[in-house]
Motif scaffolding. Sequence first.
Motif, short mmCIF file in Angstrom:
data_model
loop_
_atom_site.label_atom_id
_atom_site.label_comp_id
_atom_site.label_asym_id
_atom_site.label_seq_id
_atom_site.Cartn_x
_atom_site.Cartn_y
_atom_site.Cartn_z
N PRO A 164 0.82 -1.22 0.00
CA PRO A 164 0.00 0.00 0.00
C PRO A 164 0.85 1.27 0.00
O PRO A 164 0.49 2.28 -0.63
CB PRO A 164 -0.82 -0.11 1.29
CG PRO A 164 -0.83 -1.57 1.61
CD PRO A 164 0.47 -2.11 1.11
N GLN A 165 2.00 1.24 0.67
CA GLN A 165 2.88 2.41 0.73
C GLN A 165 3.41 2.76 -0.67
O GLN A 165 3.46 3.94 -1.04
CB GLN A 165 4.06 2.19 1.69
CG GLN A 165 3.66 1.97 3.13
CD GLN A 165 3.27 0.51 3.44
OE1 GLN A 165 3.26 -0.37 2.58
NE2 GLN A 165 2.92 0.26 4.69
N ALA A 166 3.84 1.76 -1.41
CA ALA A 166 4.36 2.00 -2.76
C ALA A 166 3.27 2.58 -3.67
O ALA A 166 3.51 3.52 -4.43
CB ALA A 166 4.92 0.72 -3.36
N LEU A 167 2.06 2.03 -3.57
CA LEU A 167 0.95 2.55 -4.37
C LEU A 167 0.61 3.97 -3.96
O LEU A 167 0.40 4.84 -4.82
CB LEU A 167 -0.27 1.64 -4.24
CG LEU A 167 -1.51 2.08 -5.02
CD1 LEU A 167 -1.23 2.13 -6.53
CD2 LEU A 167 -2.68 1.15 -4.72
N HIS A 168 0.58 4.24 -2.67
CA HIS A 168 0.28 5.60 -2.19
C HIS A 168 1.32 6.60 -2.68
O HIS A 168 0.97 7.70 -3.13
CB HIS A 168 0.19 5.63 -0.66
CG HIS A 168 0.01 7.01 -0.12
ND1 HIS A 168 -1.19 7.69 -0.20
CD2 HIS A 168 0.89 7.86 0.47
CE1 HIS A 168 -1.04 8.89 0.32
NE2 HIS A 168 0.21 9.02 0.74
N GLN A 169 2.59 6.23 -2.61
CA GLN A 169 3.65 7.14 -3.08
C GLN A 169 3.47 7.42 -4.57
O GLN A 169 3.60 8.57 -5.01
CB GLN A 169 5.04 6.57 -2.82
CG GLN A 169 6.13 7.52 -3.31
CD GLN A 169 7.52 6.93 -3.21
OE1 GLN A 169 7.70 5.77 -2.87
NE2 GLN A 169 8.51 7.73 -3.53
N PHE A 170 3.17 6.40 -5.36
CA PHE A 170 2.96 6.59 -6.79
C PHE A 170 1.79 7.54 -7.04
O PHE A 170 1.91 8.49 -7.81
CB PHE A 170 2.70 5.25 -7.48
CG PHE A 170 2.25 5.41 -8.90
CD1 PHE A 170 3.16 5.74 -9.88
CD2 PHE A 170 0.92 5.25 -9.25
CE1 PHE A 170 2.74 5.92 -11.21
CE2 PHE A 170 0.50 5.41 -10.56
CZ PHE A 170 1.42 5.75 -11.54
N VAL A 208 7.74 -2.65 -5.73
CA VAL A 208 7.23 -2.35 -7.08
C VAL A 208 7.99 -3.25 -8.05
O VAL A 208 9.21 -3.24 -8.09
CB VAL A 208 7.45 -0.87 -7.47
CG1 VAL A 208 6.83 -0.59 -8.83
CG2 VAL A 208 6.87 0.08 -6.41
N VAL A 209 7.24 -4.04 -8.82
CA VAL A 209 7.86 -4.92 -9.80
C VAL A 209 7.28 -4.63 -11.18
O VAL A 209 6.13 -4.21 -11.31
CB VAL A 209 7.69 -6.42 -9.45
CG1 VAL A 209 8.40 -6.75 -8.16
CG2 VAL A 209 6.23 -6.81 -9.36
N GLY A 210 8.10 -4.86 -12.20
CA GLY A 210 7.66 -4.58 -13.55
C GLY A 210 7.97 -5.71 -14.50
O GLY A 210 8.90 -6.49 -14.29
#
Length: 182
Positions: free
Chosen positions: A116-122, A156-158
């Motif tokens: 959730p933190q990575a999504l929020h930062q994005f 975060v993975v791509g």
Amino acid sequence: MSLKAIAAALFAFAAVIITAPSSQAASGPEIDAGVDATLDTFFYKVRGARELAHKAVGILVFPSIVKAGFGFGGEYGEGALRVHGRTVGYYNDVSASVGFQIGIQSRSVIIMFMTPQALHQFRSTAGWKVGVDGSVAIITVGIGGSIDTNKITSPVVGFILDPKGLMYNLTLEGSKISRISR
């Protein structure tokens, strides 16, 4: 056709891609259809992809990012962010590059936010820059075309796909991802 004419055509094409006039921009439903098709292909070709997607709190999908270049290059694509299977926003991906390059290439990009933190930062960063505002771990698929979801620990993975499948040794560094309205 001369090399000079080819270069001029590529530069003109790159300018169209980079500026992405709204008259050529895809509509929300068109982007969503491309996202659905890209995810379906990804889930079909890569074992474990669906399981990983279920673990992600958000998935950003760019069905087609077109890169054109002749010495100087640029790329542009539009996509959608999905949270719990619903589109919550539309985004574009823009980048420029300098170096030995010639031609035109298309690829699809899937970015999964695992926390959730990575999504929020994005979502709270205007003009999120890969490598500056957030790091994306590019995942390569092992033998047999599968993902070991237990070994993925990055927030975060791509995944980068071309028409033939997953592409290797590529990076998203330098890409700027911005919210757009559709």
